[in-house]
Design an enzyme around this catalytic site. Structure first.
Site, PDB file in Angstrom:
ATOM      1  N   ASP A 106     -10.742  21.844   8.162  1.00 41.90           N
ATOM      2  CA  ASP A 106      -9.255  21.728   8.088  1.00 41.90           C
ATOM      3  C   ASP A 106      -8.554  20.678   8.566  1.00 41.90           C
ATOM      4  O   ASP A 106      -8.479  20.615  10.029  1.00 41.90           O
ATOM      5  CB  ASP A 106      -8.507  22.971   8.431  1.00 41.90           C
ATOM      6  CG  ASP A 106      -7.052  23.017   8.146  1.00 41.90           C
ATOM      7  OD1 ASP A 106      -6.527  23.887   8.232  1.00 41.90           O
ATOM      8  OD2 ASP A 106      -6.498  21.971   7.483  1.00 41.90           O
ATOM      9  N   GLU A 161     -10.406  22.074   3.650  1.00 43.87           N
ATOM     10  CA  GLU A 161      -9.216  23.009   3.411  1.00 43.87           C
ATOM     11  C   GLU A 161      -8.347  22.177   2.167  1.00 43.87           C
ATOM     12  O   GLU A 161      -7.719  22.764   1.561  1.00 43.87           O
ATOM     13  CB  GLU A 161      -8.451  23.178   4.377  1.00 43.87           C
ATOM     14  CG  GLU A 161      -7.561  24.408   4.319  1.00 43.87           C
ATOM     15  CD  GLU A 161      -6.100  24.080   4.294  1.00 43.87           C
ATOM     16  OE1 GLU A 161      -5.716  22.957   4.289  1.00 43.87           O
ATOM     17  OE2 GLU A 161      -5.516  25.093   3.837  1.00 43.87           O
ATOM     18  N   GLU A 162      -8.281  20.869   1.976  1.00 43.81           N
ATOM     19  CA  GLU A 162      -7.350  20.333   1.100  1.00 43.81           C
ATOM     20  C   GLU A 162      -7.968  19.933  -0.103  1.00 43.81           C
ATOM     21  O   GLU A 162      -7.524  19.569  -0.988  1.00 43.81           O
ATOM     22  CB  GLU A 162      -6.994  18.888   1.789  1.00 43.81           C
ATOM     23  CG  GLU A 162      -6.472  18.906   3.123  1.00 43.81           C
ATOM     24  CD  GLU A 162      -5.103  18.968   2.828  1.00 43.81           C
ATOM     25  OE1 GLU A 162      -4.273  19.768   3.887  1.00 43.81           O
ATOM     26  OE2 GLU A 162      -4.508  18.874   1.991  1.00 43.81           O
ATOM     27  N   GLU A 206     -10.364  28.098   9.102  1.00 39.53           N
ATOM     28  CA  GLU A 206      -9.470  28.600  10.279  1.00 39.53           C
ATOM     29  C   GLU A 206     -10.080  29.685  10.963  1.00 39.53           C
ATOM     30  O   GLU A 206     -10.566  29.622  12.041  1.00 39.53           O
ATOM     31  CB  GLU A 206      -8.250  28.927   9.629  1.00 39.53           C
ATOM     32  CG  GLU A 206      -7.419  27.662   8.963  1.00 39.53           C
ATOM     33  CD  GLU A 206      -6.150  28.044   8.267  1.00 39.53           C
ATOM     34  OE1 GLU A 206      -6.200  28.955   7.409  1.00 39.53           O
ATOM     35  OE2 GLU A 206      -5.107  27.510   8.397  1.00 39.53           O
ATOM     36  N   ASP A 218       0.869  -1.039   0.035  1.00 35.63           N
ATOM     37  CA  ASP A 218      -0.023  -0.038   0.230  1.00 35.63           C
ATOM     38  C   ASP A 218       0.944   1.292  -0.047  1.00 35.63           C
ATOM     39  O   ASP A 218       2.126   1.223   0.566  1.00 35.63           O
ATOM     40  CB  ASP A 218      -0.893  -0.009   1.489  1.00 35.63           C
ATOM     41  CG  ASP A 218      -1.793  -1.234   1.454  1.00 35.63           C
ATOM     42  OD1 ASP A 218      -1.920  -1.722   0.213  1.00 35.63           O
ATOM     43  OD2 ASP A 218      -1.956  -1.783   2.464  1.00 35.63           O
ATOM     44  N   LEU A 265      -5.911  18.643   8.926  1.00 35.19           N
ATOM     45  CA  LEU A 265      -4.644  18.822   9.739  1.00 35.19           C
ATOM     46  C   LEU A 265      -3.913  20.138   9.468  1.00 35.19           C
ATOM     47  O   LEU A 265      -3.072  20.087   8.597  1.00 35.19           O
ATOM     48  CB  LEU A 265      -3.878  17.466   9.465  1.00 35.19           C
ATOM     49  CG  LEU A 265      -2.926  17.254  10.655  1.00 35.19           C
ATOM     50  CD1 LEU A 265      -3.718  16.473  11.664  1.00 35.19           C
ATOM     51  CD2 LEU A 265      -1.708  16.093  10.148  1.00 35.19           C
ATOM     52  N   ASP A 266      -4.266  20.910  10.367  1.00 39.80           N
ATOM     53  CA  ASP A 266      -3.702  22.340  10.124  1.00 39.80           C
ATOM     54  C   ASP A 266      -2.430  22.281  10.879  1.00 39.80           C
ATOM     55  O   ASP A 266      -2.149  21.772  11.780  1.00 39.80           O
ATOM     56  CB  ASP A 266      -4.522  23.239  10.875  1.00 39.80           C
ATOM     57  CG  ASP A 266      -3.936  24.584  10.521  1.00 39.80           C
ATOM     58  OD1 ASP A 266      -4.341  25.467   9.598  1.00 39.80           O
ATOM     59  OD2 ASP A 266      -3.281  25.121  11.525  1.00 39.80           O
TER      60      ASP A 266
HETATM   61  P1  P6P Z   1       3.766  31.028   8.870  1.00 42.08           P
HETATM   62  C1  P6P Z   1       0.490  26.372   9.232  1.00 42.08           C
HETATM   63  O1  P6P Z   1       1.142  26.153   7.966  1.00 42.08           O
HETATM   64  C2  P6P Z   1      -0.564  27.559   9.175  1.00 42.08           C
HETATM   65  O2  P6P Z   1      -1.237  27.362   8.219  1.00 42.08           O
HETATM   66  C3  P6P Z   1      -1.280  27.897  10.460  1.00 42.08           C
HETATM   67  O3  P6P Z   1      -1.484  26.529  11.211  1.00 42.08           O
HETATM   68  C4  P6P Z   1      -0.066  29.031  11.213  1.00 42.08           C
HETATM   69  O4  P6P Z   1      -0.709  29.587  12.142  1.00 42.08           O
HETATM   70  C5  P6P Z   1       0.391  29.653   9.901  1.00 42.08           C
HETATM   71  O5  P6P Z   1       0.381  28.687   8.783  1.00 42.08           O
HETATM   72  C6  P6P Z   1       2.005  29.719  10.247  1.00 42.08           C
HETATM   73  O6  P6P Z   1       2.284  30.600   9.040  1.00 42.08           O
HETATM   74  O7  P6P Z   1       3.726  32.145   7.838  1.00 42.08           O
HETATM   75  O8  P6P Z   1       3.982  31.821  10.329  1.00 42.08           O
HETATM   76  O9  P6P Z   1       4.739  29.944   8.823  1.00 42.08           O
END
Ligand code: P6P
Length: 342
Positions: free
Chosen positions: A121, A99-100, A287, A70, A123-124
């Site tokens: 989102d 978000e993806e 977000e 897999d 996995l932010d």
């Molecule tokens: P930068 C993570 O990529 C994200 O989407 C948020 O979780 C986070 O607050 C922000 O971007 C961080 O962005 O530009 O500071 O790296």
């Protein structure tokens, strides 16, 4: 064993909490409670993988395949698929939006549609997972506007003040799920030994006295004059005795969670005209709006620097907004500095 007994008196699982909240609304049918339960189960499944992501990465570098042939799934793809598969067949949703994914995610034709839409989102902050930094899932739930049949884009493009529920899961030193249905903000900590989210932070309120400010000062040279002065103000250049410490993780859920509990402000301002971040970086639907809903439910506030996040009428699924969120007075002060520079 007083401590043991008092702990036993207070065991409230997240499922029990959902249904206790539901009981305040006689007309409620239980669909929302069951939808929130599905989100909680999705979170447990994702959590079971975030604690071994590093291993998965090691496996992934051996030819991108595991021993069964897999393809090794990246964690954010895994999270996306988990939430989708937990919710595509339940008949509780008219559509989803991730978000993806570029567009809305329809419910498969062979499944019934329901009265809510789930926006998430999955996995932010996932770029941080390889460095063992906390990451999170953010979710928002709206009631569909369309009458029946497949959900529509308009069902998803609703302003934050119309949210039915919102929350996040933070996969950190422990896994927590924090949510609100408009009856306050409540936090639950996952006990991995029994696989239950247990009430650990009832009725969260943002402390009136802030401790931290969270911003990526690496971009300071791209900010407006007002933003530079605002940041100096937060650091102590004021006559109100405010002098905050900087804490910036670069993972929105982790930064927001810390400020929610300790008191403070997170901001991701717009950058200069013509910049690709002229409207900030963070997304309104996935977000800013869900976290703004929580912030206001906890006595805080969220703004794009001029107007409440919750009042913004979305024009697109991936619309970006500048974000100032946390302690109400600090967010209002940011608006003041931006107003003064106009
Ligand atoms: P930068 C993570 O990529 C994200 O989407 C948020 O979780 C986070 O607050 C922000 O971007 C961080 O962005 O530009 O500071 O790296």
């Amino acid at each position: 064993m007083t401590v043991e007994r008092s702990f036993a008196d207070k065991i409230v699982t997240i499922e029990r909490h959902f249904f206790e909240q539901q009981s305040k609304f006689p007309e409620a049918t239980g669909v929302l409670s069951n939808l929130l339960y599905d989100v909680a189960v999705s979170a447990k499944i994702i959590a079971s993988h975030t604690t071994r992501a590093g291993l998965a990465e090691i496996l992934g570098t051996e030819g991108k395949e595991n021993m069964h042939g897999d393809e090794v799934q990246k964690l954010d793809t895994f999270a996306e698929r988990t939430i989708y598969r937990m919710n595509d067949h339940t008949g509780r949703l008219a559509a989803m939006a991730s978000e993806e994914e570029e567009g809305i995610i329809p419910i498969p034709d062979n499944y019934p549609t329901g009265k809510y839409v789930l926006i998430y989102d999955p996995l932010d902050g996932s770029s941080n997972i390889d460095f063992n930094v906390s990451v999170g899932t953010i979710f928002a739930i709206h009631r569909r506007k369309s009458k029946e049949g497949p959900g529509t884009l308009e069902d998803c493009l609703q302003k934050g003040s119309d949210l039915v529920a919102a929350g996040y899961i933070i996969y950190g030193s422990s896994t927590m799920m924090v949510y609100s249905t408009g009856q306050g903000v409540h936090g639950f900590t996952l006990d991995p030994r029994v696989g239950e989210f247990l009430l650990s932070h009832p009725n969260i309120r943002i402390p009136a006295k802030p401790k931290y400010y969270s911003v990526n000062q690496g971009y300071q040279h791209r900010w407006s004059e007002g933003m530079q002065r605002y940041t100096n103000w937060l650091q102590g250049d004021n006559d109100q005795g405010i002098s905050l410490s900087l804490r910036y993780i670069g993972s929105l859920v982790a930064d927001f969670h810390r400020n929610l509990l300790a008191g403070g402000i997170f901001y991701y301002p717009a950058e200069g005209k013509g910049s690709k971040k002229a409207s900030g970086k963070l997304r309104l639907l996935y977000e800013a709006a869900p976290l703004a809903f929580l912030a206001e439910q906890a006595g805080g506030y969220a703004s794009d620097g001029h107007n409440p996040i919750l009042d913004i009428e979305p024009t697109g699924l991936h619309q970006r907004v500048p974000l100032f969120i946390g302690n109400r007075d600090l967010v209002k002060k940011a608006e003041e500095f931006l107003r003064d520079e106009q």
